[in-house]
Design an enzyme around this catalytic site. Sequence first.
Site, PDB file in Angstrom:
ATOM      1  N   GLN A  73      32.351 -44.282 -16.958  1.00 37.90           N
ATOM      2  CA  GLN A  73      32.918 -42.944 -16.763  1.00 37.90           C
ATOM      3  C   GLN A  73      34.273 -42.780 -17.430  1.00 37.90           C
ATOM      4  O   GLN A  73      34.764 -41.663 -17.558  1.00 37.90           O
ATOM      5  CB  GLN A  73      33.031 -42.624 -15.276  1.00 37.90           C
ATOM      6  CG  GLN A  73      31.686 -42.434 -14.592  1.00 37.90           C
ATOM      7  CD  GLN A  73      31.858 -42.044 -13.146  1.00 37.90           C
ATOM      8  OE1 GLN A  73      31.966 -42.897 -12.277  1.00 37.90           O
ATOM      9  NE2 GLN A  73      31.886 -40.745 -12.883  1.00 37.90           N
ATOM     10  N   CYS A 126      29.671 -35.585  -8.707  1.00 40.90           N
ATOM     11  CA  CYS A 126      30.029 -36.661  -9.627  1.00 40.90           C
ATOM     12  C   CYS A 126      31.225 -36.226 -10.457  1.00 40.90           C
ATOM     13  O   CYS A 126      31.266 -35.086 -10.946  1.00 40.90           O
ATOM     14  CB  CYS A 126      28.853 -36.995 -10.544  1.00 40.90           C
ATOM     15  SG  CYS A 126      29.183 -38.297 -11.746  1.00 40.90           S
ATOM     16  N   GLU A 169      27.275 -45.412  -7.857  1.00 40.96           N
ATOM     17  CA  GLU A 169      28.083 -46.115  -8.859  1.00 40.96           C
ATOM     18  C   GLU A 169      27.270 -47.134  -9.637  1.00 40.96           C
ATOM     19  O   GLU A 169      27.445 -47.286 -10.854  1.00 40.96           O
ATOM     20  CB  GLU A 169      29.300 -46.774  -8.199  1.00 40.96           C
ATOM     21  CG  GLU A 169      30.243 -45.807  -7.512  1.00 40.96           C
ATOM     22  CD  GLU A 169      30.675 -44.644  -8.394  1.00 40.96           C
ATOM     23  OE1 GLU A 169      30.822 -44.827  -9.626  1.00 40.96           O
ATOM     24  OE2 GLU A 169      30.850 -43.532  -7.860  1.00 40.96           O
TER      25      GLU A 169
END
Length: 214
Positions: A73, A126, A169
């Site tokens: 991310q 998210c 995750e």
Amino acid sequence: MAPPSDHAPLAERVEELLAAGGTLPIVAAGQPVLRRGAEPYDGQLGPALLARFVEALRATMHAAPGVGLAAPQVGVPLRIAVIEDPAPVPEEVAVARGRVPQPFRVLVNPVYEPVGSARAAFFEGCLSVPGWQAVVARHTEVRLRGEDERGHALDEVFTGWPARIVQHETDHLDGMLYLDRAELRSLSTNEAVAALWNRPTPEAAADALGFELP
């Protein structure tokens, strides 16, 4: 373990990110790094750089704010994630969702498997898909294996909301977004969730938007 020369590009990338100072930029959906499986961590960053990277992930997660953040991310394709959840929610929400505080922890090379067949569905968001939420059915209990940032083995069972966090995750490390598992008819803006579906469970949303719950 791969030769040091194979590690250099990732280490250089992390050094560049950290040199910029402040929180790390979060990559949004559409970037390929979010859709490729991350490589297992086997010392690419070295202990000192790993420690600095973990602290930057933690600061970025807090600032977002979020309860988990995976290395892809922030554009780093390594199987590393951090989680932490103070669970600042009303009691009825905490009970309905099984949401209990989780201390800060680092997940290195995590994998999970379901414990039993029970699943629960709740709205989920998210940091890489800002502004939206959707209902996702996930295992209510999972066994997580991996390591921490010091190389110590992790083997722990998570239930309720903590199980949801570690699934979310770990999925990032496999190139998956929560939308891949979501009931797409439930897709709602954050504003719509706050105005219409701000309830402990998503039953009303399921009825109104036309999707099924497990």
